[in-house]
Design a protein around this motif. Structure first.
Motif, short mmCIF file in Angstrom:
data_model
loop_
_atom_site.label_atom_id
_atom_site.label_comp_id
_atom_site.label_asym_id
_atom_site.label_seq_id
_atom_site.Cartn_x
_atom_site.Cartn_y
_atom_site.Cartn_z
N PHE A 297 55.00 -60.60 55.41
CA PHE A 297 54.76 -61.95 55.89
C PHE A 297 55.49 -63.01 55.06
CE2 PHE A 297 50.90 -59.95 57.75
CZ PHE A 297 51.22 -60.20 59.07
N GLU A 298 55.71 -62.72 53.78
CA GLU A 298 56.40 -63.68 52.92
C GLU A 298 57.80 -63.98 53.45
OE1 GLU A 298 56.27 -62.84 48.66
OE2 GLU A 298 54.67 -61.44 49.17
N ALA A 299 58.46 -62.96 53.96
CA ALA A 299 59.82 -63.15 54.46
C ALA A 299 59.85 -64.02 55.71
CB ALA A 299 60.45 -61.78 54.76
N LEU A 300 58.73 -64.10 56.41
CA LEU A 300 58.67 -64.93 57.61
C LEU A 300 58.50 -66.41 57.29
CD1 LEU A 300 56.28 -62.70 59.75
CD2 LEU A 300 58.77 -62.85 59.90
N TRP A 301 58.10 -66.74 56.06
CA TRP A 301 57.85 -68.12 55.68
C TRP A 301 58.99 -68.59 54.79
CZ3 TRP A 301 54.51 -71.69 57.25
CH2 TRP A 301 54.32 -72.82 56.48
N PRO A 302 59.91 -69.38 55.32
CA PRO A 302 61.05 -69.82 54.52
C PRO A 302 60.64 -70.85 53.47
CG PRO A 302 61.06 -70.93 56.63
CD PRO A 302 59.92 -69.93 56.67
N THR A 303 61.48 -71.01 52.47
CA THR A 303 61.25 -72.05 51.48
C THR A 303 61.56 -73.39 52.12
OG1 THR A 303 61.88 -70.53 49.71
CG2 THR A 303 61.87 -72.88 49.18
N MET A 304 60.61 -74.30 52.04
CA MET A 304 60.81 -75.62 52.65
C MET A 304 61.72 -76.47 51.77
SD MET A 304 57.09 -76.79 54.05
CE MET A 304 56.13 -76.22 52.65
N PRO A 305 62.57 -77.29 52.37
CA PRO A 305 63.36 -78.24 51.58
C PRO A 305 62.43 -79.22 50.87
CG PRO A 305 64.23 -78.05 53.81
CD PRO A 305 62.93 -77.32 53.79
#
Length: 140
Positions: free
Chosen positions: A34-42
């Motif tokens: 699931f971590e890979a599905l949540w991108p790092t937000m700008p």
């Protein structure tokens, strides 16, 4: 103590068996995917969403995320994925490796050394692969 004399263990075993019967794939399920599905937000989106967007006088996104990291450290091993994501977002929000490490280390007094050590290991694994993470005192 055997499972028959421990109602919690019996309940957990029954819940696991029921989950496996309903969906056999749960036997090998890992939340890391699931971590890979949540991108790092700008950083700008974080400021708007979690920072001063709600209150111009409030905490900035970096400070809010450092507080979040402190709370997650206190939760211990049950928050591995959340710690990794928060450290990733902290780096994007401009936090240094030293600020992240200091926040986690401060929690040793409240969460205990095992929780602090686990959180530090997780944070280090994220910071080791972060291409442009800085320590305090470094300049670009």
């Amino acid at each position: 103590m055997n499972d028959a004399s421990n109602p919690f263990e019996m309940m957990m075993r029954q819940a696991q068996e029921m989950a496996k019967a309903m969906n056999p794939a749960l036997d090998t399920f890992s939340p890391k995917g699931f971590e890979a599905l949540w991108p790092t937000m700008p950083k700008e989106i974080m400021e708007m969403t979690f920072g001063r967007g709600a209150s111009a006088e409030g905490l900035d996104a970096k400070t809010r995320l450092l507080l979040t990291l402190a709370g997650l450290t206190m939760l211990g091993a049950q928050s591995d994925a959340q710690i990794r994501m928060t450290v990733r977002h902290l780096l994007e929000a401009g936090a240094t490796k030293d600020e992240i490490a200091e926040t986690i280390a401060q929690m040793s007094m409240f969460a205990g050394v095992p929780s602090m050590t686990r959180a530090m290991e997780i944070a280090r694994s994220v910071m080791d692969v972060a291409p442009d993470a800085k320590t305090d005192g470094e300049t670009t």
